[in-house]
Enzyme design. Structure first.
Site, PDB file in Angstrom:
ATOM      1  N   GLY A 126      43.085  65.717  56.537  1.00 60.57           N
ATOM      2  CA  GLY A 126      43.716  66.993  56.831  1.00 60.57           C
ATOM      3  C   GLY A 126      43.139  68.144  56.035  1.00 60.57           C
ATOM      4  N   ASP A 160      41.256  75.433  53.634  1.00 62.55           N
ATOM      5  CA  ASP A 160      40.546  74.173  53.421  1.00 62.55           C
ATOM      6  C   ASP A 160      40.677  73.798  51.953  1.00 62.55           C
ATOM      7  OD1 ASP A 160      38.754  72.042  53.295  1.00 62.55           O
ATOM      8  OD2 ASP A 160      37.293  72.982  54.640  1.00 62.55           O
ATOM      9  N   ARG A 219      39.560  70.872  50.668  1.00 63.14           N
ATOM     10  CA  ARG A 219      38.624  69.803  50.320  1.00 63.14           C
ATOM     11  C   ARG A 219      37.724  70.195  49.145  1.00 63.14           C
ATOM     12  NH1 ARG A 219      36.157  68.738  56.214  1.00 63.14           N
ATOM     13  NH2 ARG A 219      36.382  71.021  56.204  1.00 63.14           N
ATOM     14  N   LYS A 234      29.755  73.917  54.239  1.00 58.36           N
ATOM     15  CA  LYS A 234      29.256  72.653  53.702  1.00 58.36           C
ATOM     16  C   LYS A 234      27.826  72.805  53.212  1.00 58.36           C
ATOM     17  CE  LYS A 234      31.980  69.157  56.199  1.00 58.36           C
ATOM     18  NZ  LYS A 234      31.905  67.999  57.125  1.00 58.36           N
TER      19      LYS A 234
END
Length: 340
Positions: A239, A272, A274, A300
């Protein structure tokens, strides 16, 4: 678990409790030792129309009449449309917000809703000792650069290649393990076809049509198999890093009409959450210095390069578009900059 802990920063102390798991008896205990406050992220505060004087977080006073239901309603957006008037809120602006910020970080690391009850203390060490509570330095709670170690690896023949190998990496902080699927024998001296894939139980395992994750996983492995070599990092950051339970909460909010970014913000998360440093660290452990990165996400590419991994080519991965996820993908392109 959401257990109460005592945080320390220099001479300041606070006992903190995740709002999600607060029970009436624990709230009564907290009121015995001080005056409870709530720590919320700025996104959740904006949803509630509360002022975030501390920039990234807001501190709000907990009324003397507030019970666990009120605290949970402030933290959890599921019933926002049913109970839109929770305030007015008294936002606090004096003093240091460092312990409140650390409390939010702890909630996020536990994949709980990022909202905490914080009770400032003067004798925090004594309280922790008397009540068998964990005492933590707030500096250890801040997100640190990941340190991971390879703990096991073995040959695993795959449908896309009989020359498959799976590595397991374990972080020192006790968090989730992460996996590497190695196809063939990639030349470490050359740019390696690489995919950083975040775990998606619903898409990868159940075949959910709400996202393109399962299709991307299959396509990435297939291309690596066709080329005879590649590295797929399967990172346990479900997620976008908020965990499966919070992802389901976000899905429920999407059913109310919010898009994926709006749902995350109403829960109190960033777009986000992450940590792509994990991917860079694992690639370095594998001896990689440059990659051909399979992604539609320019972030990324930027984060890999910022963490010492050269990206010599971005390899698009445009698969999985369906009527059920068209709006989701459009939001990723419009709000997260994905190149679709």
């Amino acid at each position: 678990m959401g257990a109460a802990v005592v945080l320390r920063a220099d001479d300041a102390f606070a006992v903190i409790q995740a709002a999600e798991v607060l029970r009436p008896e624990r709230l009564a205990d907290l009121r015995q030792v001080g005056v409870p406050e709530m720590a919320l992220t700025r996104h959740r505060a904006e949803t509630l129309r509360a002022r975030a004087y501390d920039g990234d977080i807001a501190r709000i006073a907990v009324p003397e009449t507030a019970d666990c239901h009120w605290i949970r309603a402030v933290a959890e957006p599921a019933t926002d449309l049913d109970t839109p008037m929770k305030g007015p809120f008294l936002s606090l602006r004096d003093g240091n917000a460092g312990l409140h910020r650390a409390a939010i970080s702890l909630c996020k690391s536990a994949h709980l809703i990022p909202a905490a009850v914080v009770v400032p203390l003067t004798e925090g060490a004594a309280l922790a000792a008397a009540n068998d509570l964990t005492l933590l330095d707030a500096g250890l709670v801040a997100p640190l650069a990941p340190v991971l170690h390879s703990v096991a690896a073995a040959r695993v023949p795959l449908a896309v290649s009989s020359a498959g190998r799976v590595h397991v990496f374990r972080p020192e902080d006790g968090g989730e393990e992460h996996y590497v699927v190695e196809i063939g024998t990639p030349d470490r001296a050359a740019p390696v076809l690489t995919r950083l894939h975040s775990a998606c139980f619903t898409g990868d395992v159940l075949g959910s049509l709400k996202c393109d994750c399962g299709a991307q996983l299959a396509a990435a492995l297939a291309q690596m198999g066709a080329e005879g070599a590649g590295i797929l990092l399967y990172l346990n950051q479900e997620g976008r890093g908020i965990g499966l339970a919070n992802k389901m909460r976000a899905y429920s909010l999407q059913d109310q009409g919010f898009d994926t970014v709006e749902a995350n913000h109403r829960l109190g998360f960033e777009d986000d959450e992450r940590d792509f440093r994990i991917g860079a660290e694992i690639l370095k452990k594998l001896g990689m210095v440059s990659v051909r990165l399979m992604t539609n996400n320019p972030a990324k590419v930027e984060r890999m390069q910022a963490n010492g991994i050269a990206v010599v080519e971005r390899v698009p991965l445009k698969v999985g578009l369906r009527a059920e996820n068209a709006a989701y993908l459009a939001t990723k392109a419009a709000k997260s900059g994905h190149l679709l």
